[in-house]
Design a protein around this motif. Sequence first.
Motif, PDB file in Angstrom:
ATOM      1  N   ARG A 123      -1.560   0.549  19.013  1.00 15.78           N
ATOM      2  CA  ARG A 123      -0.377   0.761  18.254  1.00 15.78           C
ATOM      3  C   ARG A 123      -0.761   0.942  16.557  1.00 15.78           C
ATOM      4  N   PRO A 124      -0.291   2.072  15.884  1.00 15.51           N
ATOM      5  CA  PRO A 124      -0.802   2.381  14.628  1.00 15.51           C
ATOM      6  C   PRO A 124      -0.196   1.449  13.669  1.00 15.51           C
ATOM      7  N   ARG A 125      -0.476   1.569  12.281  1.00 18.81           N
ATOM      8  CA  ARG A 125       0.238   0.754  11.151  1.00 18.81           C
ATOM      9  C   ARG A 125       1.821   1.151  11.444  1.00 18.81           C
ATOM     10  N   ALA A 126       2.368   2.192  11.489  1.00 16.53           N
ATOM     11  CA  ALA A 126       3.680   2.234  11.400  1.00 16.53           C
ATOM     12  C   ALA A 126       4.337   1.587  12.577  1.00 16.53           C
ATOM     13  N   ALA A 127       3.924   1.818  13.708  1.00 15.77           N
ATOM     14  CA  ALA A 127       4.511   1.086  14.992  1.00 15.77           C
ATOM     15  C   ALA A 127       4.264  -0.556  14.906  1.00 15.77           C
ATOM     16  N   LEU A 129       5.048  -2.163  12.088  1.00 17.86           N
ATOM     17  CA  LEU A 129       5.931  -2.239  10.982  1.00 17.86           C
ATOM     18  C   LEU A 129       5.391  -3.110   9.902  1.00 17.86           C
ATOM     19  N   VAL A 130       4.136  -2.669   9.432  1.00 18.60           N
ATOM     20  CA  VAL A 130       3.552  -3.228   8.143  1.00 18.60           C
ATOM     21  C   VAL A 130       4.036  -2.340   6.999  1.00 18.60           C
ATOM     22  N   PRO A 131       4.651  -2.762   6.167  1.00 17.06           N
ATOM     23  CA  PRO A 131       5.222  -2.254   4.837  1.00 17.06           C
ATOM     24  C   PRO A 131       4.073  -2.079   3.727  1.00 17.06           C
ATOM     25  N   GLY A 132       4.446  -1.250   2.679  1.00 17.11           N
ATOM     26  CA  GLY A 132       3.859  -0.896   1.581  1.00 17.11           C
ATOM     27  C   GLY A 132       3.688   0.555   1.566  1.00 17.11           C
ATOM     28  N   THR A 133       2.717   1.056   0.946  1.00 17.23           N
ATOM     29  CA  THR A 133       2.486   2.493   0.611  1.00 17.23           C
ATOM     30  C   THR A 133       2.056   3.170   1.777  1.00 17.23           C
ATOM     31  N   ARG A 134       1.750   4.318   1.753  1.00 16.70           N
ATOM     32  CA  ARG A 134       1.159   5.259   2.721  1.00 16.70           C
ATOM     33  C   ARG A 134      -0.147   5.829   2.151  1.00 16.70           C
ATOM     34  N   PRO A 135      -1.175   4.999   2.081  1.00 13.72           N
ATOM     35  CA  PRO A 135      -2.314   5.555   1.432  1.00 13.72           C
ATOM     36  C   PRO A 135      -3.253   6.086   2.739  1.00 13.72           C
ATOM     37  N   THR A 136      -4.284   6.716   2.394  1.00 14.52           N
ATOM     38  CA  THR A 136      -5.324   7.346   3.239  1.00 14.52           C
ATOM     39  C   THR A 136      -6.136   5.921   3.415  1.00 14.52           C
ATOM     40  N   GLY A 137      -7.297   6.043   4.474  1.00 14.22           N
ATOM     41  CA  GLY A 137      -7.948   4.794   4.793  1.00 14.22           C
ATOM     42  C   GLY A 137      -7.529   3.963   5.683  1.00 14.22           C
ATOM     43  N   VAL A 138      -6.576   4.126   6.605  1.00 14.20           N
ATOM     44  CA  VAL A 138      -5.778   3.474   7.543  1.00 14.20           C
ATOM     45  C   VAL A 138      -6.159   3.829   8.852  1.00 14.20           C
ATOM     46  N   TYR A 139      -6.845   3.136   9.818  1.00 15.38           N
ATOM     47  CA  TYR A 139      -7.320   3.641  11.001  1.00 15.38           C
ATOM     48  C   TYR A 139      -6.832   2.712  12.256  1.00 15.38           C
ATOM     49  N   THR A 140      -6.817   3.083  13.434  1.00 18.94           N
ATOM     50  CA  THR A 140      -6.930   2.417  14.701  1.00 18.94           C
ATOM     51  C   THR A 140      -8.400   2.434  14.981  1.00 18.94           C
ATOM     52  N   THR A 209      -3.290 -15.983   9.982  1.00 14.99           N
ATOM     53  CA  THR A 209      -3.221 -15.115   9.000  1.00 14.99           C
ATOM     54  C   THR A 209      -2.485 -13.699   9.090  1.00 14.99           C
ATOM     55  N   THR A 210      -1.362 -13.466   8.466  1.00 16.75           N
ATOM     56  CA  THR A 210      -0.633 -12.105   8.830  1.00 16.75           C
ATOM     57  C   THR A 210      -0.762 -10.938   7.750  1.00 16.75           C
ATOM     58  N   VAL A 211      -0.864  -9.889   8.058  1.00 14.92           N
ATOM     59  CA  VAL A 211      -0.847  -8.785   7.189  1.00 14.92           C
ATOM     60  C   VAL A 211       0.523  -8.336   6.750  1.00 14.92           C
ATOM     61  N   THR A 212       0.870  -8.499   5.463  1.00 19.82           N
ATOM     62  CA  THR A 212       2.358  -8.294   5.031  1.00 19.82           C
ATOM     63  C   THR A 212       2.376  -7.057   4.384  1.00 19.82           C
ATOM     64  N   ALA A 213       1.390  -6.526   3.983  1.00 16.51           N
ATOM     65  CA  ALA A 213       1.534  -4.900   3.063  1.00 16.51           C
ATOM     66  C   ALA A 213       0.296  -4.383   2.916  1.00 16.51           C
ATOM     67  N   LEU A 214       0.401  -2.965   2.772  1.00 16.47           N
ATOM     68  CA  LEU A 214      -0.806  -2.304   2.239  1.00 16.47           C
ATOM     69  C   LEU A 214      -0.638  -1.751   0.831  1.00 16.47           C
ATOM     70  N   THR A 215      -1.570  -1.774  -0.143  1.00 15.37           N
ATOM     71  CA  THR A 215      -1.367  -1.362  -1.480  1.00 15.37           C
ATOM     72  C   THR A 215      -2.089  -0.446  -1.690  1.00 15.37           C
ATOM     73  N   GLY A 216      -1.667   0.476  -2.616  1.00  8.77           N
ATOM     74  CA  GLY A 216      -2.778   1.716  -3.336  1.00  8.77           C
ATOM     75  C   GLY A 216      -1.993   2.953  -2.914  1.00  8.77           C
ATOM     76  N   ARG A 217      -2.041   3.827  -3.800  1.00  8.66           N
ATOM     77  CA  ARG A 217      -1.703   5.290  -3.360  1.00  8.66           C
ATOM     78  C   ARG A 217      -2.479   6.254  -4.383  1.00  8.66           C
ATOM     79  N   PRO A 218      -3.062   7.432  -3.912  1.00  9.08           N
ATOM     80  CA  PRO A 218      -2.876   7.719  -2.728  1.00  9.08           C
ATOM     81  C   PRO A 218      -3.994   7.182  -1.578  1.00  9.08           C
ATOM     82  N   HIS A 219      -4.791   6.453  -2.142  1.00  6.99           N
ATOM     83  CA  HIS A 219      -5.978   5.701  -1.550  1.00  6.99           C
ATOM     84  C   HIS A 219      -5.486   4.425  -1.290  1.00  6.99           C
ATOM     85  N   LEU A 220      -6.006   3.630   0.014  1.00  7.65           N
ATOM     86  CA  LEU A 220      -5.861   2.039  -0.102  1.00  7.65           C
ATOM     87  C   LEU A 220      -6.800   1.462  -0.950  1.00  7.65           C
TER      88      LEU A 220
END
Length: 403
Positions: A123-127, A129-140, A209-220
């Motif tokens: 499942r990717p980040r969107a599936a 439901l991890v909130p935050g910005t939509r930066p680059t640098g996010v992978y499965t 420990t739970t991931v609650t959000a990603l930060t950064g724009r346009p890069h993580l």
Amino acid sequence: MTRRERRVDVLVVGAGPAGLAAAAGLAAAGVPDVEVLEREQQAGGIPRHCAHGGFGTRRTGDLGGPAYALHCAAEATKAGATLRTGVTVTGWAGPRTLDATGPGGLERITARAVVLATGARERPRAARLVPGTRPTGVYTTGELQQAVHLHHQDIGTRAVVVGDEPVALAAADTLRTAGVHLVARVTEHPPRPFAAVRQAGGAPLLTRTTVTALTGRPHLTGVRVRHEDGRTTTLACDTVVFTADWIPDHELARRGGLPLDPGTRGPAHDPAYRTREPGVFAVGNLLHGGESAATAAREGRAVTGPVLRHLATGTWPAGGPPLTVTAPLEWIAPNLAGPGGGRFLLRSGRRLTAPLLVVSQDGTPLHRRRLARSVPPGSSFTLGAAWLERVAPEGGAVRIRIA
């Protein structure tokens, strides 16, 4: 555009370890026209971009992923199967008729038997439901491995890996190969026994420990986490890899109207790998997701006998009642009673310590077994199938629980 119509004996959809093993077995057994369709340009499935070892058989010895993928493809073609890559199956035109498109244009292929081996994906980040910005640098993990091993792309400098299953260690190894510093691994699970945890380049494993959000724009720029005690932290990084949380790639099965099991989210199937549609079989990680290439290939080989029986008889007694599990068990596969033997795979959502498994139907006990080991969350364990002969074909659902 003109659509070409053809007929084959067996059509296998998916050229990963399961599909290639099925094709090799059927062709070697004398089925004249076994064809494998693969949407990627190369056969082999996920192992193609797994540079680490641990693949292979006793006959081949330890192989890296790409070598294992080549070996599987070579075995299928050597046995006489036709392997076609770059061909995408787009839908169904009948119970065993599939539409496909590839370099040669549109085709409609009717088969005496269809074997679905479309695999699974993380499942990717969107599936998730991890909130935050939509930066680059996010992978499965799969995206990371393809970027590093197939496309030789630059990744980043500091990374966080989300997950603690074996695939998370594979992601950590890939990051190390790419020269990326691993900041931490993060998991919602409690600590595992020390012997079961391998350090990944000295990076800490943050449990509960739970991931609650990603930060950064346009890069993580960071991954925000919350610890069990309520503390929050932002881990500075420019790369995050979401691992595991597998889901079967069941889109084609769903389009064909095949009932899906609510636990595995793959096609409901019996021990002979038969789905509810006569003549349509399913194998590999399409059935459960997240199992090893060896397990997928084993299921591909095991479907040979059932497919041969279908081709020889054209009819086969219908499958039996569904198999259900209760929490903390998450699923069982196969999940329909029926002919065949082998073993069942089960998975738990939490750690089990020497659990006692109880199988019953309509209140009647069918089987009891205590495991001699502990089972971590997210890992599968097996259950023998001898109790299947005691299942009443016309009875209610068979229930598997932890006593």
